[in-house]
Design a protein around this motif. Structure first.
Motif, PDB file in Angstrom:
ATOM      1  N   VAL A  29       0.593  -0.942  -0.296  1.00 35.77           N
ATOM      2  CA  VAL A  29       0.138   0.215   0.328  1.00 35.77           C
ATOM      3  C   VAL A  29       0.566   1.369   0.408  1.00 35.77           C
ATOM      4  O   VAL A  29       0.718   2.415  -0.602  1.00 35.77           O
ATOM      5  CB  VAL A  29      -0.872  -0.267   1.588  1.00 35.77           C
ATOM      6  N   TYR A  30       1.745   1.885   0.878  1.00 40.45           N
ATOM      7  CA  TYR A  30       2.893   2.345   1.428  1.00 40.45           C
ATOM      8  C   TYR A  30       3.619   2.531  -0.232  1.00 40.45           C
ATOM      9  O   TYR A  30       3.597   3.456  -1.285  1.00 40.45           O
ATOM     10  CB  TYR A  30       4.061   2.258   1.779  1.00 40.45           C
ATOM     11  N   LEU A  31       4.410   1.610  -1.031  1.00 44.60           N
ATOM     12  CA  LEU A  31       4.451   1.572  -1.967  1.00 44.60           C
ATOM     13  C   LEU A  31       3.551   2.164  -3.260  1.00 44.60           C
ATOM     14  O   LEU A  31       3.734   3.372  -4.295  1.00 44.60           O
ATOM     15  CB  LEU A  31       5.080   0.614  -2.592  1.00 44.60           C
ATOM     16  N   ALA A  32       1.651   1.783  -3.520  1.00 46.04           N
ATOM     17  CA  ALA A  32       1.506   2.160  -4.269  1.00 46.04           C
ATOM     18  C   ALA A  32       1.025   3.684  -4.163  1.00 46.04           C
ATOM     19  O   ALA A  32       0.439   4.384  -5.541  1.00 46.04           O
ATOM     20  CB  ALA A  32       0.224   1.103  -4.311  1.00 46.04           C
ATOM     21  N   GLY A  37       2.310   9.019  -6.288  1.00 41.57           N
ATOM     22  CA  GLY A  37       2.175  11.008  -6.238  1.00 41.57           C
ATOM     23  C   GLY A  37       1.922  11.000  -4.931  1.00 41.57           C
ATOM     24  O   GLY A  37       1.705  12.386  -4.358  1.00 41.57           O
ATOM     25  N   TYR A  38       1.430  10.226  -3.684  1.00 44.61           N
ATOM     26  CA  TYR A  38       0.528  10.244  -2.846  1.00 44.61           C
ATOM     27  C   TYR A  38       1.379  10.767  -1.451  1.00 44.61           C
ATOM     28  O   TYR A  38       2.599  10.123  -2.014  1.00 44.61           O
ATOM     29  CB  TYR A  38       0.147   9.674  -2.054  1.00 44.61           C
ATOM     30  N   ASN A  42       0.455  10.903   5.253  1.00 43.78           N
ATOM     31  CA  ASN A  42      -0.411  10.714   5.457  1.00 43.78           C
ATOM     32  C   ASN A  42      -1.890  10.513   4.957  1.00 43.78           C
ATOM     33  O   ASN A  42      -2.888   9.919   5.591  1.00 43.78           O
ATOM     34  CB  ASN A  42      -0.446  12.243   4.794  1.00 43.78           C
ATOM     35  N   GLN A  43      -1.640   9.769   3.832  1.00 45.14           N
ATOM     36  CA  GLN A  43      -2.629   9.116   3.729  1.00 45.14           C
ATOM     37  C   GLN A  43      -3.422   7.660   4.595  1.00 45.14           C
ATOM     38  O   GLN A  43      -4.407   7.621   4.676  1.00 45.14           O
ATOM     39  CB  GLN A  43      -2.579   8.691   1.859  1.00 45.14           C
ATOM     40  N   LEU A  44      -1.955   6.908   4.809  1.00 41.77           N
ATOM     41  CA  LEU A  44      -2.360   5.975   5.957  1.00 41.77           C
ATOM     42  C   LEU A  44      -2.931   6.913   6.790  1.00 41.77           C
ATOM     43  O   LEU A  44      -3.656   5.768   7.886  1.00 41.77           O
ATOM     44  CB  LEU A  44      -1.237   5.578   6.005  1.00 41.77           C
ATOM     45  N   VAL A  45      -2.626   8.135   8.098  1.00 44.22           N
ATOM     46  CA  VAL A  45      -2.816   8.394   8.579  1.00 44.22           C
ATOM     47  C   VAL A  45      -4.469   8.691   9.034  1.00 44.22           C
ATOM     48  O   VAL A  45      -5.266   8.366   9.408  1.00 44.22           O
ATOM     49  CB  VAL A  45      -2.285   9.381   9.307  1.00 44.22           C
ATOM     50  N   ASN A  60      -2.287  -0.822  -8.140  1.00 41.28           N
ATOM     51  CA  ASN A  60      -1.670  -2.136  -7.588  1.00 41.28           C
ATOM     52  C   ASN A  60      -2.952  -2.614  -6.781  1.00 41.28           C
ATOM     53  O   ASN A  60      -2.204  -3.241  -5.781  1.00 41.28           O
ATOM     54  CB  ASN A  60      -0.566  -1.837  -7.222  1.00 41.28           C
ATOM     55  N   ASN A  61      -4.006  -2.476  -6.324  1.00 40.55           N
ATOM     56  CA  ASN A  61      -4.872  -3.428  -5.999  1.00 40.55           C
ATOM     57  C   ASN A  61      -5.096  -2.379  -4.300  1.00 40.55           C
ATOM     58  O   ASN A  61      -5.214  -3.620  -3.344  1.00 40.55           O
ATOM     59  CB  ASN A  61      -4.827  -4.633  -5.622  1.00 40.55           C
ATOM     60  N   ALA A  62      -4.235  -1.790  -4.287  1.00 44.45           N
ATOM     61  CA  ALA A  62      -3.964  -1.220  -2.655  1.00 44.45           C
ATOM     62  C   ALA A  62      -4.949  -1.034  -1.252  1.00 44.45           C
ATOM     63  O   ALA A  62      -4.694  -1.383  -0.163  1.00 44.45           O
ATOM     64  CB  ALA A  62      -2.745  -0.320  -2.787  1.00 44.45           C
ATOM     65  N   ARG A  63      -5.979  -0.755  -2.210  1.00 48.50           N
ATOM     66  CA  ARG A  63      -7.462  -0.362  -1.444  1.00 48.50           C
ATOM     67  C   ARG A  63      -7.575  -1.562  -0.630  1.00 48.50           C
ATOM     68  O   ARG A  63      -8.316  -2.264   0.156  1.00 48.50           O
ATOM     69  CB  ARG A  63      -8.777   0.392  -2.849  1.00 48.50           C
ATOM     70  N   SER A  64      -7.877  -2.223  -2.008  1.00 47.39           N
ATOM     71  CA  SER A  64      -8.708  -3.954  -1.830  1.00 47.39           C
ATOM     72  C   SER A  64      -7.847  -4.393  -0.544  1.00 47.39           C
ATOM     73  O   SER A  64      -8.537  -5.564   0.718  1.00 47.39           O
ATOM     74  CB  SER A  64      -8.629  -4.557  -2.955  1.00 47.39           C
TER      75      SER A  64
END
Length: 85
Positions: A29-32, A37-38, A42-45, A60-64
């Motif tokens: 998820v971090y790499l995606a 460009g995010y 911040n997005q994970l928090v 890369n299917n990060a949300r799923s």
């Protein structure tokens, strides 16, 4: 609740994915997020605080992937790694 019950410490046990799966999913998820460009932190928090999967890219299917984990599982793993290192 009686006064005695209110003073007892509650036990909290997280069940679910094993530690290596949590780590792998979070790295993916971090790499995606980074690739799109995010700011991954911040997005994970934002996701951890709100539970809104819109903070996580579908690249890369990060949300799923992240939705396979409970937020408390993620926080437990993050806290454990932070405090043990």
């Amino acid at each position: 609740m009686s006064g005695e019950q209110m003073e007892q410490t509650m036990m909290f046990k997280v069940r679910g994915e094993d530690v290596s799966s949590v780590r792998e999913i979070m790295q993916t998820v971090y790499l995606a997020l980074k690739q799109k460009g995010y700011n991954p932190i911040n997005q994970l928090v934002g996701y951890l605080l709100s539970g809104d999967p819109a903070y996580i890219t579908s690249h890369n299917n990060a949300r799923s992937l992240i939705r396979r984990l409970e937020r408390d599982e993620i926080m437990e793993e993050l806290l454990k790694n932070y405090l043990e290192k």
